[in-house]
Design an enzyme around this catalytic site. Structure first.
Site, mmCIF file in Angstrom:
data_model
loop_
_atom_site.group_PDB
_atom_site.id
_atom_site.type_symbol
_atom_site.label_atom_id
_atom_site.label_comp_id
_atom_site.label_asym_id
_atom_site.label_seq_id
_atom_site.Cartn_x
_atom_site.Cartn_y
_atom_site.Cartn_z
ATOM 1 N N GLU A 58 1.920 80.485 28.404
ATOM 2 C CA GLU A 58 1.738 81.746 27.685
ATOM 3 C C GLU A 58 1.927 81.538 26.186
ATOM 4 O OE1 GLU A 58 3.591 81.042 30.258
ATOM 5 O OE2 GLU A 58 3.854 82.722 31.629
ATOM 6 N N CYS A 93 8.259 83.493 32.001
ATOM 7 C CA CYS A 93 9.703 83.295 31.821
ATOM 8 C C CYS A 93 10.215 84.272 30.748
ATOM 9 C CB CYS A 93 10.005 81.847 31.422
ATOM 10 S SG CYS A 93 9.680 81.471 29.684
HETATM 11 N N1 THU Z 1 6.169 77.648 32.965
HETATM 12 C C1 THU Z 1 5.170 78.231 32.233
HETATM 13 O O1 THU Z 1 4.292 77.554 31.672
HETATM 14 N N2 THU Z 1 5.178 79.582 32.137
HETATM 15 C C2 THU Z 1 6.137 80.380 32.663
HETATM 16 O O2 THU Z 1 6.281 81.527 32.263
HETATM 17 C C3 THU Z 1 6.995 79.847 33.729
HETATM 18 C C4 THU Z 1 7.256 78.381 33.598
HETATM 19 C C5 THU Z 1 6.174 76.183 33.079
HETATM 20 C C6 THU Z 1 7.269 75.524 32.293
HETATM 21 C C7 THU Z 1 7.430 74.223 33.048
HETATM 22 O O3 THU Z 1 6.499 73.293 32.519
HETATM 23 C C8 THU Z 1 7.030 74.560 34.464
HETATM 24 O O4 THU Z 1 6.358 75.799 34.412
HETATM 25 C C9 THU Z 1 8.191 74.667 35.420
HETATM 26 O O5 THU Z 1 9.157 75.538 34.934
#
Ligand code: THU
Length: 150
Positions: A58, A93
């Site tokens: 994001e 997240c």
């Molecule tokens: N991740 C994202 O790219 N977006 C989110 O909102 C959730 C988590 C990624 C970060 C990391 O590379 C992987 O997912 C596992 O946490």
């Protein structure tokens, strides 16, 4: 947003998923960000051997759009899953929600979580970040132009 726009945005996120760089978690995430002018910026998670420099899908999309001068955002589609195969809805997240809060209207900005190109759930930013802290909470002088194109 119209159903056609939602489908288009999800499709763009879906097509971006194979580009994710996630050799450590093997959890691939992609996002497609729709701007007020109709342009779309995609992003994916970019992990790092030192772990903490990892950037989420994001925020990758937001950084690309912001560097291109965009400040007006309507919606973001997100998909992700183990080894690039979504098995559930992938929610943003907390850090990504806060970055959205900096530039997006809590009630108007739409977050589409896609489990497949056909199956998705829609939330407002306020639903995913209730009682959030944004630029206006710092006082009137900080309201500025955070939602306008530069
Ligand atoms: N991740 C994202 O790219 N977006 C989110 O909102 C959730 C988590 C990624 C970060 C990391 O590379 C992987 O997912 C596992 O946490």
């Amino acid at each position: 947003m119209s159903p056609d726009e939602a489908r288009m945005l999800i499709q763009k996120a879906w097509e971006t998923l194979p580009r994710a760089y996630a050799p450590y978690s093997r959890f691939h995430v992609a996002a497609a960000l729709l701007c007020g002018d109709g342009s779309v910026y995609t992003g994916f998670n970019i992990e790092n051997a030192a772990f903490s420099p990892t950037i989420c899908a994001e925020r990758s999309a937001f950084v690309r759009a912001l560097c291109d001068g965009k400040r007006d955002f309507r919606a973001i589609a997100i998909c992700g899953g183990p080894d690039g195969t979504p098995v559930d809805f992938c929610a943003p997240c907390g850090v990504c929600r806060q970055v959205m809060r900096e530039f997006c209207s809590p009630d108007d900005f739409q977050i589409l979580l896609a489990k497949s190109p056909e199956e998705f759930r829609t939330f407002s930013l306020r639903q995913l970040l209730p009682e959030g802290f944004g630029p206006e909470n710092l006082g009137p002088s900080k309201r500025g132009d955070s939602h306008a194109d530069v």
